[in-house]
Design a protein around this motif. Structure first.
Motif, PDB file in Angstrom:
ATOM      1  N   GLY A   2       0.817  -1.217   0.000  1.00 48.62           N
ATOM      2  CA  GLY A   2       0.000   0.000   0.000  1.00 48.62           C
ATOM      3  C   GLY A   2       0.850   1.267   0.000  1.00 48.62           C
ATOM      4  N   TYR A   3       0.160   2.363   0.105  1.00 45.25           N
ATOM      5  CA  TYR A   3       0.788   3.688  -0.033  1.00 45.25           C
ATOM      6  C   TYR A   3       1.855   3.924   1.047  1.00 45.25           C
ATOM      7  N   ILE A   4       1.441   3.922   2.296  1.00 44.13           N
ATOM      8  CA  ILE A   4       2.416   4.213   3.365  1.00 44.13           C
ATOM      9  C   ILE A   4       3.331   3.002   3.567  1.00 44.13           C
ATOM     10  N   GLY A   5       2.751   1.804   3.422  1.00 47.43           N
ATOM     11  CA  GLY A   5       3.538   0.578   3.589  1.00 47.43           C
ATOM     12  C   GLY A   5       4.721   0.522   2.634  1.00 47.43           C
ATOM     13  N   LEU A  29       3.351  -8.629   3.596  1.00 43.91           N
ATOM     14  CA  LEU A  29       2.059  -9.321   3.522  1.00 43.91           C
ATOM     15  C   LEU A  29       1.028  -8.325   3.009  1.00 43.91           C
ATOM     16  N   ASP A  30       0.188  -8.760   2.097  1.00 44.27           N
ATOM     17  CA  ASP A  30      -0.910  -7.901   1.633  1.00 44.27           C
ATOM     18  C   ASP A  30      -1.933  -8.775   0.900  1.00 44.27           C
ATOM     19  N   ASN A  31      -3.204  -8.393   0.938  1.00 43.93           N
ATOM     20  CA  ASN A  31      -4.186  -9.137   0.138  1.00 43.93           C
ATOM     21  C   ASN A  31      -4.473  -8.425  -1.193  1.00 43.93           C
ATOM     22  N   LEU A  32      -3.785  -7.305  -1.421  1.00 43.78           N
ATOM     23  CA  LEU A  32      -3.867  -6.555  -2.685  1.00 43.78           C
ATOM     24  C   LEU A  32      -5.263  -5.995  -2.979  1.00 43.78           C
ATOM     25  N   THR A  33      -6.084  -5.788  -1.958  1.00 43.49           N
ATOM     26  CA  THR A  33      -7.407  -5.193  -2.224  1.00 43.49           C
ATOM     27  C   THR A  33      -7.282  -3.730  -2.628  1.00 43.49           C
ATOM     28  N   ASN A  34      -6.232  -3.066  -2.144  1.00 48.43           N
ATOM     29  CA  ASN A  34      -6.102  -1.645  -2.494  1.00 48.43           C
ATOM     30  C   ASN A  34      -4.685  -1.315  -2.938  1.00 48.43           C
ATOM     31  N   SER A  35      -4.030  -2.277  -3.581  1.00 47.78           N
ATOM     32  CA  SER A  35      -2.640  -2.023  -3.984  1.00 47.78           C
ATOM     33  C   SER A  35      -2.227  -3.011  -5.062  1.00 47.78           C
ATOM     34  N   HIS A  36      -1.021  -2.809  -5.559  1.00 45.66           N
ATOM     35  CA  HIS A  36      -0.522  -3.580  -6.689  1.00 45.66           C
ATOM     36  C   HIS A  36       0.864  -4.129  -6.326  1.00 45.66           C
ATOM     37  N   ASP A  90      -4.783 -12.746   3.300  1.00 41.63           N
ATOM     38  CA  ASP A  90      -5.664 -11.867   4.056  1.00 41.63           C
ATOM     39  C   ASP A  90      -5.402 -12.050   5.550  1.00 41.63           C
ATOM     40  N   LEU A  91      -5.395 -10.925   6.260  1.00 38.80           N
ATOM     41  CA  LEU A  91      -5.140 -10.962   7.702  1.00 38.80           C
ATOM     42  C   LEU A  91      -6.118 -11.840   8.452  1.00 38.80           C
ATOM     43  N   ARG A  92      -7.320 -12.001   7.893  1.00 43.65           N
ATOM     44  CA  ARG A  92      -8.345 -12.786   8.588  1.00 43.65           C
ATOM     45  C   ARG A  92      -8.178 -14.288   8.372  1.00 43.65           C
ATOM     46  N   HIS A 139       2.194  -2.928  11.361  1.00 43.42           N
ATOM     47  CA  HIS A 139       0.846  -3.311  10.924  1.00 43.42           C
ATOM     48  C   HIS A 139       0.101  -2.140  10.240  1.00 43.42           C
ATOM     49  N   PHE A 140       0.212  -2.128   8.903  1.00 46.47           N
ATOM     50  CA  PHE A 140      -0.484  -1.106   8.105  1.00 46.47           C
ATOM     51  C   PHE A 140      -1.820  -1.603   7.554  1.00 46.47           C
ATOM     52  N   ALA A 141      -1.958  -2.928   7.360  1.00 40.84           N
ATOM     53  CA  ALA A 141      -3.086  -3.427   6.562  1.00 40.84           C
ATOM     54  C   ALA A 141      -4.422  -3.019   7.153  1.00 40.84           C
ATOM     55  N   LEU A 197      -8.576  -1.081   5.869  1.00 45.48           N
ATOM     56  CA  LEU A 197      -9.335  -0.190   4.986  1.00 45.48           C
ATOM     57  C   LEU A 197      -9.296   1.196   5.617  1.00 45.48           C
ATOM     58  N   LYS A 198      -9.295   2.256   4.783  1.00 45.76           N
ATOM     59  CA  LYS A 198      -8.948   3.555   5.363  1.00 45.76           C
ATOM     60  C   LYS A 198      -9.862   4.723   5.007  1.00 45.76           C
ATOM     61  N   SER A 199     -11.008   4.462   4.413  1.00 48.33           N
ATOM     62  CA  SER A 199     -11.824   5.596   3.994  1.00 48.33           C
ATOM     63  C   SER A 199     -12.921   5.902   5.006  1.00 48.33           C
ATOM     64  N   ASP A 202     -15.087  -5.789  10.298  1.00 49.83           N
ATOM     65  CA  ASP A 202     -14.600  -7.131   9.988  1.00 49.83           C
ATOM     66  C   ASP A 202     -13.146  -7.078   9.517  1.00 49.83           C
ATOM     67  N   ASN A 203     -12.902  -6.228   8.540  1.00 52.73           N
ATOM     68  CA  ASN A 203     -11.541  -6.193   7.977  1.00 52.73           C
ATOM     69  C   ASN A 203     -10.532  -5.654   8.998  1.00 52.73           C
ATOM     70  N   ASN A 204     -10.845  -4.505   9.573  1.00 60.82           N
ATOM     71  CA  ASN A 204      -9.832  -3.851  10.409  1.00 60.82           C
ATOM     72  C   ASN A 204      -9.735  -4.473  11.799  1.00 60.82           C
ATOM     73  N   PRO A 258     -17.117   4.961  11.754  1.00 60.72           N
ATOM     74  CA  PRO A 258     -16.700   3.578  12.028  1.00 60.72           C
ATOM     75  C   PRO A 258     -15.205   3.369  11.775  1.00 60.72           C
ATOM     76  N   TYR A 259     -14.678   4.016  10.740  1.00 58.58           N
ATOM     77  CA  TYR A 259     -13.234   3.885  10.491  1.00 58.58           C
ATOM     78  C   TYR A 259     -12.449   4.318  11.732  1.00 58.58           C
ATOM     79  N   GLY A 260     -12.771   5.515  12.232  1.00 58.16           N
ATOM     80  CA  GLY A 260     -12.074   6.022  13.418  1.00 58.16           C
ATOM     81  C   GLY A 260     -12.261   5.086  14.598  1.00 58.16           C
ATOM     82  N   THR A 301     -12.654   1.857  14.459  1.00 56.25           N
ATOM     83  CA  THR A 301     -11.794   0.661  14.333  1.00 56.25           C
ATOM     84  C   THR A 301     -10.384   0.982  14.845  1.00 56.25           C
ATOM     85  N   LYS A 302      -9.899   2.187  14.534  1.00 54.21           N
ATOM     86  CA  LYS A 302      -8.547   2.551  14.995  1.00 54.21           C
ATOM     87  C   LYS A 302      -8.517   2.636  16.519  1.00 54.21           C
ATOM     88  N   TYR A 303      -9.557   3.274  17.065  1.00 55.04           N
ATOM     89  CA  TYR A 303      -9.628   3.415  18.517  1.00 55.04           C
ATOM     90  C   TYR A 303      -9.720   2.034  19.184  1.00 55.04           C
TER      91      TYR A 303
END
Ligand code: NAD
Length: 339
Positions: free
Chosen positions: A10-13, A30-37, A58-60, A79-81, A83-85, A98-100, A148-150, A152-154
């Protein structure tokens, strides 16, 4: 011994993987490539002159993670993996939890099982919610999140801290990033989100290159000087360097380290657009639309703790962030996919 980097393509990773490879660390990606190449990691290896194996999983996936830890000598995890929006998480909260959260829990469980008790976690300024006072310090109230994103981080921060209380052998570094933009100055790696990005900078560069017509600014009636939201934009290269400084500082310690990684300066969306226009010479059409649920009016960091303890500070200014984002876009009009 290797460090496992989740979300490495990913971007920061990818920028952080490069910084760690250059510093001499052995890494497993490690990456599942859902948002990266995967091309991002090939380029990182080329730039570093050293390679780093990529495990596409996938982490799961509990069994796949177990087998990874079983077959490699891993002494810590960055641990960067995730979803971030913010906006997407308002529409799809379960997917985010589920993902995060489940993904992180699974990772932490397997780490525990294999006695790997050192983790650096990508947290976010969203844990501060809509702060009563800015700049925010690490002691500012957390948990009153607005998406919800925030949350998950908390929640992941809380899970890790509860674990550390129960088992003091765990070593935690929680880095609360503000708003990373920019790219490696060579233009070899940068932000290449799958689909339409919720983040402002990729949208700006796509408008500048003619792939999109106009930037939507979510909200023009915030209580800020020009009515648009204020954020603390930080160059991704500075952010990557912050990870290295934090990892090295905490290498021998089990003390928990929580740090804001920001510049300490807040810029409005319009200020960012105007800076981008003056750096690139491009005209950026924009329009004000409704506020986006989950967004807060203004947040920026007090980065003093990271400066004092980690001897880290953000060095690159907003012009360099715009210049490097644009350079990445121009050199890679289709992101990594053309390669
Ligand atoms: P990114 O989407 O570019 O990278 C995240 C990577 O994680 C992607 O490559 C994706 O494919 C992978 N991933 C997602 N879910 C996965 C799973 N279940 N299993 C395996 N891989 C998975 O995002 P980024 O901007 O590099 O962000 C990295 C981390 O930093 C994220 O946790 C994000 O929440 C956090 N963060 C980002 C920002 C930002 O504005 N970019 C700000 C604060 C915090």
């Amino acid at each position: 011994m290797s460090i496992l980097i989740t979300g490495a393509t990913g971007y920061i990773g990818s920028h952080t993987t490069l910084a760690f490879l250059k510093a001499g660390y052995d890494l497993i990606a490690l990456d599942n490539l859902t948002n990266s190449h995967p091309e991002s990691l090939k380029r990182v290896s080329r730039m570093a002159g050293r390679s780093c194996p990529l495990h596409i999983l996938d982490l799961r996936d509990h069994e796949a993670l177990q087998s990874l830890f079983q077959n490699h000598s891993i002494d810590g995890v960055i641990h960067f993996a995730g979803l971030k929006s913010v906006g997407e998480s308002m529409d799809e909260p379960l997917r985010y939890y589920d993902n995060n959260v489940s993904g992180s829990l699974n990772l932490i469980r397997v780490m525990n099982e294999y006695q790997v008790k050192r983790i650096l976690f990508s947290s976010s300024c969203t844990v501060y919610g809509d702060p009563e006072e800015v700049p925010v310090t690490e002691d500012s109230p957390t948990g009153q999140v607005t998406s919800p994103y925030g949350r998950t981080k908390y929640m992941i921060e809380q899970i890790l801290q509860d674990l550390q209380t129960a088992d003091p052998e765990w070593s935690l570094i929680l880095l609360r990033y503000f708003n990373p933009i920019g790219a490696h100055p060579d233009g070899e790696i940068g932000e290449d989100p799958a689909g339409r990005s919720g983040n402002l900078m990729p949208w700006l560069t796509q408008v500048a290159i003619g792939k999109q017509k106009c930037v939507d600014i979510y909200g023009g009636d915030y209580p800020t000087p020009d009515g648009t939201a204020i954020r603390d934009y930080i160059h991704v290269m500075d952010l990557a360097d912050g990870h290295l400084k934090a990892w090295e500082h905490h290498r021998e310690s089990t003390a928990t380290g929580i740090y804001n990684l920001g510049t300490g300066h807040g810029y409005s969306v319009l200020e960012l657009i105007h800076t981008f226009e003056s750096v690139t010479g491009k005209n950026i059409p924009w329009r004000i639309t409704d506020r986006r649920p989950g967004d807060v009016p203004a947040v920026w960091a007090d980065p003093g703790k990271a400066e004092k303890i980690l001897h880290w500070e953000a060095k690159r200014n907003l012009e360099e962030m715009c210049r490097d984002s644009w350079n990445w876009q121009v050199r890679n009009p289709n992101g990594f996919k053309q390669a």
